[in-house]
Design an enzyme around this catalytic site. Structure first.
Site, PDB file in Angstrom:
ATOM      1  N   LYS A  76     -48.699  53.461 -18.494  1.00  0.00           N
ATOM      2  CA  LYS A  76     -48.836  52.977 -19.874  1.00  0.00           C
ATOM      3  C   LYS A  76     -50.306  52.851 -20.243  1.00  0.00           C
ATOM      4  O   LYS A  76     -50.721  53.196 -21.355  1.00  0.00           O
ATOM      5  CB  LYS A  76     -48.089  51.640 -20.037  1.00  0.00           C
ATOM      6  CG  LYS A  76     -46.573  51.841 -20.084  1.00  0.00           C
ATOM      7  CD  LYS A  76     -45.755  50.577 -19.891  1.00  0.00           C
ATOM      8  CE  LYS A  76     -44.267  50.971 -19.774  1.00  0.00           C
ATOM      9  NZ  LYS A  76     -43.383  49.865 -19.446  1.00  0.00           N
ATOM     10  N   GLN A  90     -43.847  43.669 -18.623  1.00  0.00           N
ATOM     11  CA  GLN A  90     -43.086  44.591 -17.784  1.00  0.00           C
ATOM     12  C   GLN A  90     -41.945  43.855 -17.082  1.00  0.00           C
ATOM     13  O   GLN A  90     -42.149  42.801 -16.478  1.00  0.00           O
ATOM     14  CB  GLN A  90     -44.043  45.236 -16.753  1.00  0.00           C
ATOM     15  CG  GLN A  90     -43.421  46.325 -15.909  1.00  0.00           C
ATOM     16  CD  GLN A  90     -43.030  47.564 -16.701  1.00  0.00           C
ATOM     17  OE1 GLN A  90     -43.637  47.901 -17.714  1.00  0.00           O
ATOM     18  NE2 GLN A  90     -42.002  48.248 -16.253  1.00  0.00           N
ATOM     19  N   ASP A 149     -41.400  46.825 -27.382  1.00  0.00           N
ATOM     20  CA  ASP A 149     -40.218  47.240 -26.605  1.00  0.00           C
ATOM     21  C   ASP A 149     -38.943  47.155 -27.450  1.00  0.00           C
ATOM     22  O   ASP A 149     -37.903  47.684 -27.058  1.00  0.00           O
ATOM     23  CB  ASP A 149     -40.018  46.287 -25.420  1.00  0.00           C
ATOM     24  CG  ASP A 149     -40.686  46.755 -24.134  1.00  0.00           C
ATOM     25  OD1 ASP A 149     -40.688  47.967 -23.891  1.00  0.00           O
ATOM     26  OD2 ASP A 149     -41.177  45.896 -23.387  1.00  0.00           O
TER      27      ASP A 149
HETATM   28  N1  GUN Z   1     -38.967  47.953 -17.057  1.00  0.00           N
HETATM   29  C1  GUN Z   1     -38.307  49.128 -17.005  1.00  0.00           C
HETATM   30  N2  GUN Z   1     -38.311  49.717 -18.221  1.00  0.00           N
HETATM   31  C2  GUN Z   1     -38.975  48.891 -19.055  1.00  0.00           C
HETATM   32  C3  GUN Z   1     -39.318  48.959 -20.427  1.00  0.00           C
HETATM   33  O1  GUN Z   1     -38.992  49.893 -21.157  1.00  0.00           O
HETATM   34  N3  GUN Z   1     -40.031  47.909 -20.912  1.00  0.00           N
HETATM   35  C4  GUN Z   1     -40.394  46.848 -20.149  1.00  0.00           C
HETATM   36  N4  GUN Z   1     -41.076  45.858 -20.719  1.00  0.00           N
HETATM   37  N5  GUN Z   1     -40.092  46.754 -18.874  1.00  0.00           N
HETATM   38  C5  GUN Z   1     -39.392  47.774 -18.331  1.00  0.00           C
END
Ligand code: GUN
Length: 285
Positions: A53, A97, A120
């Site tokens: 990211k 996350q 998200d």
């Molecule tokens: N963990 C696995 N996929 C995601 C996601 O799309 N967003 C977040 N915040 N955590 C994750």
């Protein structure tokens, strides 16, 4: 034999659009888009995702702010950080996350993120907006899947769409997005009894159940579009999806590979959501 849907190429196109708009925002309005990424503990998979990211932010010209907190961080400390980020004008999007360590209530954290910065789209306000079709942010993985389906030129209207998986992150919002595009949508899950039969009726099959090679070619209708959201690591260290690729590609018209299908799209859509957040916060959109 199916055509392979190239998630890397489609995600590169999305990121290029985002980079162009971000550059324009900077030039014309003096705005620099910022994403805060919070990681708690030492989950190796989460570490990889967070690094990816950050790299994507650099590639599209965003600022990224990483907060790597130790495993022992308390819920209160994490809530304090979220509140600081909610008020920080440099931060347009906040991503915490998941999964979080067991002693932290994920729901409480998600609920604390300002819905305007919830890139998200996990906050209940944003989830509700998706239900009524009035949204700013789409959850990244289902939005990426929609873009991949679009890239095949498939018109979803009237098609039988089957989603396998009912998670809040993928299955449920995926079904909503397909419904909004006028698909006839069925959601299946681990307790579905006549799964093979239902799958065989699918013109568009999205698989997000989290089990390696769960869907096999004999479950796929001739000419179906097959999107594999799965990412499983086998004992031999290889990555594989929820769809058994070799048998499925003989039946499908289009199919996503793993890796290189849905995975790269999730991050591209996160960049797009962060740009949207920045524009909205600046009153531009
Ligand atoms: N963990 C696995 N996929 C995601 C996601 O799309 N967003 C977040 N915040 N955590 C994750």
């Amino acid at each position: 034999m199916a055509q392979i849907i190239d998630g890397k190429a489609v995600s590169a196109a999305v990121k290029a659009e985002v980079a162009e708009e971000a550059a324009k925002l900077k030039e014309e309005k003096g705005l620099k888009v910022g994403l805060a990424v919070v990681i708690v503990g030492n989950n190796p998979a989460s570490r990889v995702y967070v690094n990816n990211k950050k790299k994507a932010c650099e590639a599209v010209g965003f600022q990224s702010f990483e907060y790597a907190l130790e495993e022992a961080t308390t819920q209160e400390q994490l809530l304090d950080l979220v509140n600081v980020l909610n008020r920080d004008d440099r931060v347009n999007g906040i991503l915490v996350q998941l999964p979080l360590p067991k002693h932290i209530d994920e729901k409480a954290i998600i609920n604390a993120i300002s819905p305007d910065k919830d890139v998200d789209a996990f906050h209940p306000i944003n989830v509700g907006k998706i239900m009524i079709g009035d949204y700013s942010f789409l959850p990244c993985t289902p939005a990426g899947v929609m873009r991949l389906i679009e890239s095949t030129g498939t018109d979803i209207t009237g098609k039988q769409c089957v989603v396998i998986g009912r998670s809040n992150i993928v299955g449920k919002p995926q079904a909503m997005l397909l419904l909004q595009k006028n698909g006839t949508v069925t959601i299946c899950h681990s307790k579905t009894k006549n799964l093979k039969e239902v799958c065989l009726g699918a013109d568009i099959l999205v698989v997000a159940i989290g089990r390696a090679n769960f869907v096999t070619g004999d479950m796929i209708k001739e000419g179906a579009v097959v999107i594999d959201v799965g990412m499983n690591r086998l004992d031999n260290g290889k990555l594989c999806g929820d769809v058994e690729f070799e048998s499925a590609e003989k039946k499908a018209s289009f199919i996503t590979p793993v890796p290189g299908g849905v995975g790269p799209m999730t991050i591209a859509m996160l960049m797009k959501n962060t740009l949207t957040a920045a524009k909205q916060q600046a009153g531009i959109e």
